[in-house]
Design a protein around this motif. Structure first.
Motif, PDB file in Angstrom:
ATOM      1  N   GLN A 155      35.359  33.215  24.801  1.00  0.00           N
ATOM      2  CA  GLN A 155      35.958  33.811  26.128  1.00  0.00           C
ATOM      3  C   GLN A 155      35.331  33.642  27.379  1.00  0.00           C
ATOM      4  OE1 GLN A 155      38.595  35.215  25.966  1.00  0.00           O
ATOM      5  NE2 GLN A 155      39.198  35.957  24.092  1.00  0.00           N
ATOM      6  N   ALA A 156      34.034  33.418  27.418  1.00  0.00           N
ATOM      7  CA  ALA A 156      33.411  33.403  28.609  1.00  0.00           C
ATOM      8  C   ALA A 156      33.674  32.088  29.061  1.00  0.00           C
ATOM      9  CB  ALA A 156      31.996  33.542  28.491  1.00  0.00           C
ATOM     10  N   SER A 157      33.702  31.050  28.366  1.00  0.00           N
ATOM     11  CA  SER A 157      33.867  29.652  28.887  1.00  0.00           C
ATOM     12  C   SER A 157      35.317  29.493  29.277  1.00  0.00           C
ATOM     13  CB  SER A 157      33.417  28.645  28.043  1.00  0.00           C
ATOM     14  OG  SER A 157      34.116  28.835  26.656  1.00  0.00           O
ATOM     15  N   THR A 158      36.197  30.034  28.551  1.00  0.00           N
ATOM     16  CA  THR A 158      37.788  30.191  28.931  1.00  0.00           C
ATOM     17  C   THR A 158      37.794  30.691  30.246  1.00  0.00           C
ATOM     18  OG1 THR A 158      38.100  30.198  26.309  1.00  0.00           O
ATOM     19  CG2 THR A 158      39.794  30.945  28.155  1.00  0.00           C
ATOM     20  N   ALA A 159      37.091  31.962  30.760  1.00  0.00           N
ATOM     21  CA  ALA A 159      37.564  32.366  31.596  1.00  0.00           C
ATOM     22  C   ALA A 159      37.122  31.424  32.897  1.00  0.00           C
ATOM     23  CB  ALA A 159      36.489  33.561  31.836  1.00  0.00           C
ATOM     24  N   GLU A 160      35.894  30.739  32.729  1.00  0.00           N
ATOM     25  CA  GLU A 160      35.406  29.900  33.827  1.00  0.00           C
ATOM     26  C   GLU A 160      36.229  28.671  34.089  1.00  0.00           C
ATOM     27  OE1 GLU A 160      31.641  29.217  32.213  1.00  0.00           O
ATOM     28  OE2 GLU A 160      30.696  31.167  32.822  1.00  0.00           O
TER      29      GLU A 160
ATOM     30  N   SER B 229      38.881  38.279  41.567  1.00  0.00           N
ATOM     31  CA  SER B 229      37.805  38.150  41.815  1.00  0.00           C
ATOM     32  C   SER B 229      36.897  37.096  40.536  1.00  0.00           C
ATOM     33  CB  SER B 229      36.525  39.484  41.793  1.00  0.00           C
ATOM     34  OG  SER B 229      35.316  39.244  41.650  1.00  0.00           O
ATOM     35  N   VAL B 230      36.328  36.159  40.931  1.00  0.00           N
ATOM     36  CA  VAL B 230      35.981  35.107  39.931  1.00  0.00           C
ATOM     37  C   VAL B 230      34.817  35.828  39.061  1.00  0.00           C
ATOM     38  CG1 VAL B 230      34.481  32.813  39.686  1.00  0.00           C
ATOM     39  CG2 VAL B 230      36.570  32.934  41.066  1.00  0.00           C
ATOM     40  N   ARG B 231      33.704  36.416  39.938  1.00  0.00           N
ATOM     41  CA  ARG B 231      32.742  37.072  39.149  1.00  0.00           C
ATOM     42  C   ARG B 231      33.407  38.177  37.987  1.00  0.00           C
ATOM     43  NH1 ARG B 231      30.803  41.579  39.763  1.00  0.00           N
ATOM     44  NH2 ARG B 231      31.374  42.085  41.599  1.00  0.00           N
ATOM     45  N   GLU B 232      34.285  39.126  38.733  1.00  0.00           N
ATOM     46  CA  GLU B 232      34.538  40.112  37.723  1.00  0.00           C
ATOM     47  C   GLU B 232      35.245  39.523  36.740  1.00  0.00           C
ATOM     48  OE1 GLU B 232      36.984  42.913  39.615  1.00  0.00           O
ATOM     49  OE2 GLU B 232      35.515  43.407  41.220  1.00  0.00           O
ATOM     50  N   VAL B 233      36.226  38.611  36.764  1.00  0.00           N
ATOM     51  CA  VAL B 233      36.928  38.013  35.626  1.00  0.00           C
ATOM     52  C   VAL B 233      35.987  37.634  34.469  1.00  0.00           C
ATOM     53  CG1 VAL B 233      38.562  36.292  34.560  1.00  0.00           C
ATOM     54  CG2 VAL B 233      38.999  37.594  36.651  1.00  0.00           C
TER      55      VAL B 233
ATOM     56  N   ASP C 109      44.474  48.185  30.893  1.00  0.00           N
ATOM     57  CA  ASP C 109      44.399  48.840  32.182  1.00  0.00           C
ATOM     58  C   ASP C 109      43.677  48.291  33.067  1.00  0.00           C
ATOM     59  OD1 ASP C 109      45.691  51.092  31.075  1.00  0.00           O
ATOM     60  OD2 ASP C 109      44.360  52.425  30.359  1.00  0.00           O
ATOM     61  N   LYS C 110      42.830  47.229  32.848  1.00  0.00           N
ATOM     62  CA  LYS C 110      41.993  46.503  33.746  1.00  0.00           C
ATOM     63  C   LYS C 110      42.527  46.201  35.030  1.00  0.00           C
ATOM     64  CE  LYS C 110      38.376  44.687  35.058  1.00  0.00           C
ATOM     65  NZ  LYS C 110      37.268  45.559  35.454  1.00  0.00           N
ATOM     66  N   VAL C 111      42.040  46.401  36.014  1.00  0.00           N
ATOM     67  CA  VAL C 111      42.638  45.652  37.410  1.00  0.00           C
ATOM     68  C   VAL C 111      41.417  44.897  38.354  1.00  0.00           C
ATOM     69  CG1 VAL C 111      43.258  46.371  39.732  1.00  0.00           C
ATOM     70  CG2 VAL C 111      43.945  47.926  37.743  1.00  0.00           C
ATOM     71  N   PHE C 112      41.492  43.798  38.455  1.00  0.00           N
ATOM     72  CA  PHE C 112      40.565  43.135  39.197  1.00  0.00           C
ATOM     73  C   PHE C 112      40.769  43.228  40.807  1.00  0.00           C
ATOM     74  CE2 PHE C 112      41.210  40.900  35.258  1.00  0.00           C
ATOM     75  CZ  PHE C 112      39.943  40.947  34.750  1.00  0.00           C
ATOM     76  N   THR C 113      39.585  43.057  41.344  1.00  0.00           N
ATOM     77  CA  THR C 113      39.644  43.183  43.031  1.00  0.00           C
ATOM     78  C   THR C 113      40.120  41.666  43.614  1.00  0.00           C
ATOM     79  OG1 THR C 113      37.408  44.497  43.027  1.00  0.00           O
ATOM     80  CG2 THR C 113      38.166  43.238  44.708  1.00  0.00           C
ATOM     81  N   PRO C 114      41.236  42.035  44.384  1.00  0.00           N
ATOM     82  CA  PRO C 114      41.633  40.484  44.923  1.00  0.00           C
ATOM     83  C   PRO C 114      40.491  39.860  45.803  1.00  0.00           C
ATOM     84  CG  PRO C 114      42.828  42.537  45.501  1.00  0.00           C
ATOM     85  CD  PRO C 114      41.590  43.036  45.022  1.00  0.00           C
TER      86      PRO C 114
ATOM     87  N   TYR D 283      40.651  33.488  40.857  1.00  0.00           N
ATOM     88  CA  TYR D 283      41.605  32.742  39.749  1.00  0.00           C
ATOM     89  C   TYR D 283      43.039  33.525  40.023  1.00  0.00           C
ATOM     90  CZ  TYR D 283      37.184  32.069  36.900  1.00  0.00           C
ATOM     91  OH  TYR D 283      36.078  31.533  36.593  1.00  0.00           O
ATOM     92  N   THR D 284      43.633  32.620  39.336  1.00  0.00           N
ATOM     93  CA  THR D 284      45.168  32.531  39.391  1.00  0.00           C
ATOM     94  C   THR D 284      45.409  33.681  38.762  1.00  0.00           C
ATOM     95  OG1 THR D 284      45.618  30.202  39.737  1.00  0.00           O
ATOM     96  CG2 THR D 284      47.518  31.482  39.092  1.00  0.00           C
ATOM     97  N   PRO D 285      46.048  34.965  39.256  1.00  0.00           N
ATOM     98  CA  PRO D 285      46.528  36.468  38.626  1.00  0.00           C
ATOM     99  C   PRO D 285      47.620  35.875  37.333  1.00  0.00           C
ATOM    100  CG  PRO D 285      46.492  36.531  40.845  1.00  0.00           C
ATOM    101  CD  PRO D 285      46.453  35.130  40.596  1.00  0.00           C
TER     102      PRO D 285
END
Length: 196
Positions: free
Chosen positions: A4-9, A22-26, A58-63, A68-70
């Motif tokens: 998962q972690a590498s996928t996110a990056e 937000s890249v860090r949050e994701v 329910d997760k919401v990320f900060t713009p 990352y592409t939503p």
């Protein structure tokens, strides 16, 4: 899931002037999901702060500009949510038995039927203020009728049908309160996931 972690990056990013997640949050969120999923798979106890299919939903990320592409993140999160829901169901049955699982599913089914069986235009409350935008009743009622066929007659409905629903905006008597509709659709999504 351990990747998962590498996928996110490796998620694509929007342009530098566009708004993404937000890249860090994701990255942090997917890292935590990988740890929690491994805990579930190994049947180890998970902490109260461990993520579940519901917290993923329910997760919401900060713009963030250039983030990352939503759509890409959301699509992958949907898959992860389904995996969590599947293993949560299996572990619940192992721990408490099939009968209790079916009982809990029937309780949710009865709860959903109560609202789904209401007449068109009367399933949800109106926005608190007359000029506040809500969801067009016609759009919401159409999806509710589809979900009702699943709840009452067992017709197959994929989770993505609920996730991808796009309700047009409306005001006044032609609108439903967005918060109430969103909360109810989350419960419908749970039911659909649990009956696949």
């Amino acid at each position: 899931m351990s990747q998962q972690a590498s996928t996110a990056e490796n998620f694509s990013k929007v342009g530098p002037q566009e708004s993404g997640y937000s890249v860090r949050e994701v990255n942090d969120f997917f890292g935590a999901l990988a740890d929690d999923y491994e805990q579930l798979l190994t049947h180890h106890g998970t902490s109260q702060s461990a993520h579940t299919s519901r917290t993923i939903r329910d997760k919401v990320f900060t713009p963030e500009a250039g983030g990352y592409t939503p759509q890409t993140v959301d699509s992958y999160l949907d898959q992860v949510e389904d995996r969590f829901a599947e293993i949560e169901r299996r572990l619940y049955i192992e721990r408490y038995g099939e009968e209790l699982w079916q009982d809990s599913l029937e309780e949710l089914r009865a709860l959903l039927r109560g609202r789904l069986n209401r007449p068109d235009g009367e399933r949800f409350r109106r926005p608190s203020h007359r000029r506040t935008k809500g969801y067009l009743t016609e759009d919401v009622d159409e999806l509710c009728r589809l979900i009702l066929r699943t709840v009452e007659h067992g017709e197959t409905l994929l989770p993505q049908k609920i996730r991808s629903a796009a309700f047009r905006s409306a005001v006044g008597k032609n609108s439903y309160d967005e918060t109430q509709v969103d909360a109810f659709m989350r419960r419908c999504l749970e039911y659909v996931q649990d009956t696949l």
